[in-house]
Scaffold this motif. Sequence first.
Motif, PDB file in Angstrom:
ATOM      1  N   ALA A  37     -27.700  -5.618  37.958  1.00  0.00           N
ATOM      2  CA  ALA A  37     -26.719  -6.444  38.677  1.00  0.00           C
ATOM      3  C   ALA A  37     -27.297  -7.814  39.018  1.00  0.00           C
ATOM      4  N   SER A  38     -28.566  -7.874  39.379  1.00  0.00           N
ATOM      5  CA  SER A  38     -29.181  -9.165  39.716  1.00  0.00           C
ATOM      6  C   SER A  38     -29.306 -10.039  38.471  1.00  0.00           C
ATOM      7  N   ILE A  39     -29.633  -9.435  37.331  1.00  0.00           N
ATOM      8  CA  ILE A  39     -29.698 -10.198  36.078  1.00  0.00           C
ATOM      9  C   ILE A  39     -28.319 -10.741  35.712  1.00  0.00           C
ATOM     10  N   ASN A  40     -27.304  -9.875  35.784  1.00  0.00           N
ATOM     11  CA  ASN A  40     -25.936 -10.301  35.456  1.00  0.00           C
ATOM     12  C   ASN A  40     -25.495 -11.461  36.347  1.00  0.00           C
ATOM     13  N   THR A  41     -25.781 -11.355  37.631  1.00  0.00           N
ATOM     14  CA  THR A  41     -25.378 -12.387  38.585  1.00  0.00           C
ATOM     15  C   THR A  41     -26.072 -13.708  38.301  1.00  0.00           C
ATOM     16  N   ALA A  42     -27.375 -13.650  37.994  1.00  0.00           N
ATOM     17  CA  ALA A  42     -28.121 -14.871  37.686  1.00  0.00           C
ATOM     18  C   ALA A  42     -27.591 -15.538  36.417  1.00  0.00           C
ATOM     19  N   VAL A  43     -27.245 -14.735  35.417  1.00  0.00           N
ATOM     20  CA  VAL A  43     -26.710 -15.287  34.164  1.00  0.00           C
ATOM     21  C   VAL A  43     -25.367 -15.952  34.393  1.00  0.00           C
ATOM     22  N   LEU A  59     -20.276  -8.633  31.019  1.00  0.00           N
ATOM     23  CA  LEU A  59     -21.610  -8.174  31.421  1.00  0.00           C
ATOM     24  C   LEU A  59     -21.573  -6.912  32.270  1.00  0.00           C
ATOM     25  N   GLY A  60     -20.634  -6.843  33.204  1.00  0.00           N
ATOM     26  CA  GLY A  60     -20.560  -5.657  34.060  1.00  0.00           C
ATOM     27  C   GLY A  60     -20.809  -5.961  35.520  1.00  0.00           C
ATOM     28  N   MET A  61     -21.642  -5.168  36.159  1.00  0.00           N
ATOM     29  CA  MET A  61     -21.849  -5.253  37.605  1.00  0.00           C
ATOM     30  C   MET A  61     -22.521  -6.557  38.019  1.00  0.00           C
ATOM     31  N   THR A  62     -22.018  -7.134  39.121  1.00  0.00           N
ATOM     32  CA  THR A  62     -22.623  -8.335  39.690  1.00  0.00           C
ATOM     33  C   THR A  62     -22.752  -8.154  41.196  1.00  0.00           C
ATOM     34  N   LEU A  63     -23.449  -9.100  41.827  1.00  0.00           N
ATOM     35  CA  LEU A  63     -23.658  -9.071  43.265  1.00  0.00           C
ATOM     36  C   LEU A  63     -22.974 -10.283  43.903  1.00  0.00           C
ATOM     37  N   PRO A  64     -22.486 -10.147  45.141  1.00  0.00           N
ATOM     38  CA  PRO A  64     -21.815 -11.275  45.813  1.00  0.00           C
ATOM     39  C   PRO A  64     -22.817 -12.243  46.419  1.00  0.00           C
ATOM     40  N   VAL A  65     -23.716 -12.757  45.585  1.00  0.00           N
ATOM     41  CA  VAL A  65     -24.737 -13.700  46.042  1.00  0.00           C
ATOM     42  C   VAL A  65     -24.856 -14.825  45.028  1.00  0.00           C
ATOM     43  N   THR A  68     -29.465 -18.199  42.665  1.00  0.00           N
ATOM     44  CA  THR A  68     -30.842 -18.308  43.169  1.00  0.00           C
ATOM     45  C   THR A  68     -31.270 -17.041  43.876  1.00  0.00           C
ATOM     46  N   VAL A  69     -30.377 -16.531  44.723  1.00  0.00           N
ATOM     47  CA  VAL A  69     -30.675 -15.286  45.436  1.00  0.00           C
ATOM     48  C   VAL A  69     -30.816 -14.135  44.443  1.00  0.00           C
ATOM     49  N   ALA A  70     -29.940 -14.114  43.433  1.00  0.00           N
ATOM     50  CA  ALA A  70     -30.008 -13.058  42.416  1.00  0.00           C
ATOM     51  C   ALA A  70     -31.335 -13.108  41.669  1.00  0.00           C
ATOM     52  N   GLY A  71     -31.803 -14.315  41.362  1.00  0.00           N
ATOM     53  CA  GLY A  71     -33.096 -14.454  40.706  1.00  0.00           C
ATOM     54  C   GLY A  71     -34.219 -13.922  41.569  1.00  0.00           C
ATOM     55  N   GLY A  72     -34.151 -14.214  42.871  1.00  0.00           N
ATOM     56  CA  GLY A  72     -35.150 -13.683  43.789  1.00  0.00           C
ATOM     57  C   GLY A  72     -35.093 -12.167  43.877  1.00  0.00           C
ATOM     58  N   LEU A  73     -33.873 -11.630  43.862  1.00  0.00           N
ATOM     59  CA  LEU A  73     -33.714 -10.174  43.888  1.00  0.00           C
ATOM     60  C   LEU A  73     -34.299  -9.534  42.636  1.00  0.00           C
ATOM     61  N   PHE A  74     -34.129 -10.202  41.495  1.00  0.00           N
ATOM     62  CA  PHE A  74     -34.675  -9.670  40.255  1.00  0.00           C
ATOM     63  C   PHE A  74     -36.203  -9.584  40.335  1.00  0.00           C
ATOM     64  N   VAL A  75     -36.826 -10.647  40.807  1.00  0.00           N
ATOM     65  CA  VAL A  75     -38.286 -10.621  40.955  1.00  0.00           C
ATOM     66  C   VAL A  75     -38.691  -9.512  41.921  1.00  0.00           C
ATOM     67  N   GLY A  76     -37.915  -9.375  43.001  1.00  0.00           N
ATOM     68  CA  GLY A  76     -38.204  -8.316  43.970  1.00  0.00           C
ATOM     69  C   GLY A  76     -38.096  -6.927  43.366  1.00  0.00           C
ATOM     70  N   THR A  77     -37.097  -6.713  42.503  1.00  0.00           N
ATOM     71  CA  THR A  77     -36.947  -5.390  41.887  1.00  0.00           C
ATOM     72  C   THR A  77     -38.059  -5.093  40.894  1.00  0.00           C
TER      73      THR A  77
END
Length: 257
Positions: A37-43, A59-65, A68-77
């Motif tokens: 979801a974080s990758i999809n949102t960043a794209v 793409l499918g699932m995304t996040l309501p962020v 930039t936040v999605a990119g940070g979430l991806f690194v966090g995951t």
Amino acid sequence: MTLQLGRAISDGIRRILTPTGGILLVVFFAIQLLTQASINTAVISVFPDGPAGEIEAALGMTLPVSGTVAGGLFVGTVVLSSAYFVVLSRALTRPTVELSSFPSDLYTRRMGRATLSLFVGGLIVGPAIMIGFVMLFIPGIFLAVSFLFFTFAVGVEDQGLVDGLKRSWGLSRGNRLKLSVLVIFAGVIGFISGIVGTLFDITNAAIIGELIVNTINSILFVLLYGIIAAAYLQLQGDNPERVDTSGVSESLDSIGS
């Protein structure tokens, strides 16, 4: 020591069909969903609103962020995934009778050092294996097999980055042909998941496809790591002692029994 692959498979299946295996499965599934979801949102954030809506549906699932936040979430995951595999290695190598519990020491003992070692190791080993696969495929399998136990060397034996790589290389020596079966199995999982995901993308059901693919991946990869854990327990006899997950030194041979 010669690996008995059949025994490792049966032992690995028993290890994941436990409460510990169930917890590891659910957590792995959640990490996969958050990562996707974080990758999809960043794209999607890269595109204007109009095209972004069409891409989101594909793409499918995304996040309501924001992106930039999605990119940070991806690194966090990615970091969270490293910590997860530390816990997995410790959890699945305990005696089978202990797999009905999930003590806190599994995810508190020396987690910072172990997570960092796995994270950096992944940045080194991952690209090396990919390059090996590009170079006539066989070198990739060889490297993947040689570093198959790196996670367990770091998580279970508290090895550092370099020592963990050396330890995994030594454990796999003499059994690489048998262990290649597990690497090929991992490749088959990825191939099947890719086909399933593509079929759902074609039918404009990307979200359902992601849920199904992540479910398949979670089940099969936790199963795979249960088998790798069992194989590790068979092959670790040349290292007489380690510090167990409760901080008490014990014989690895007794763990493998």
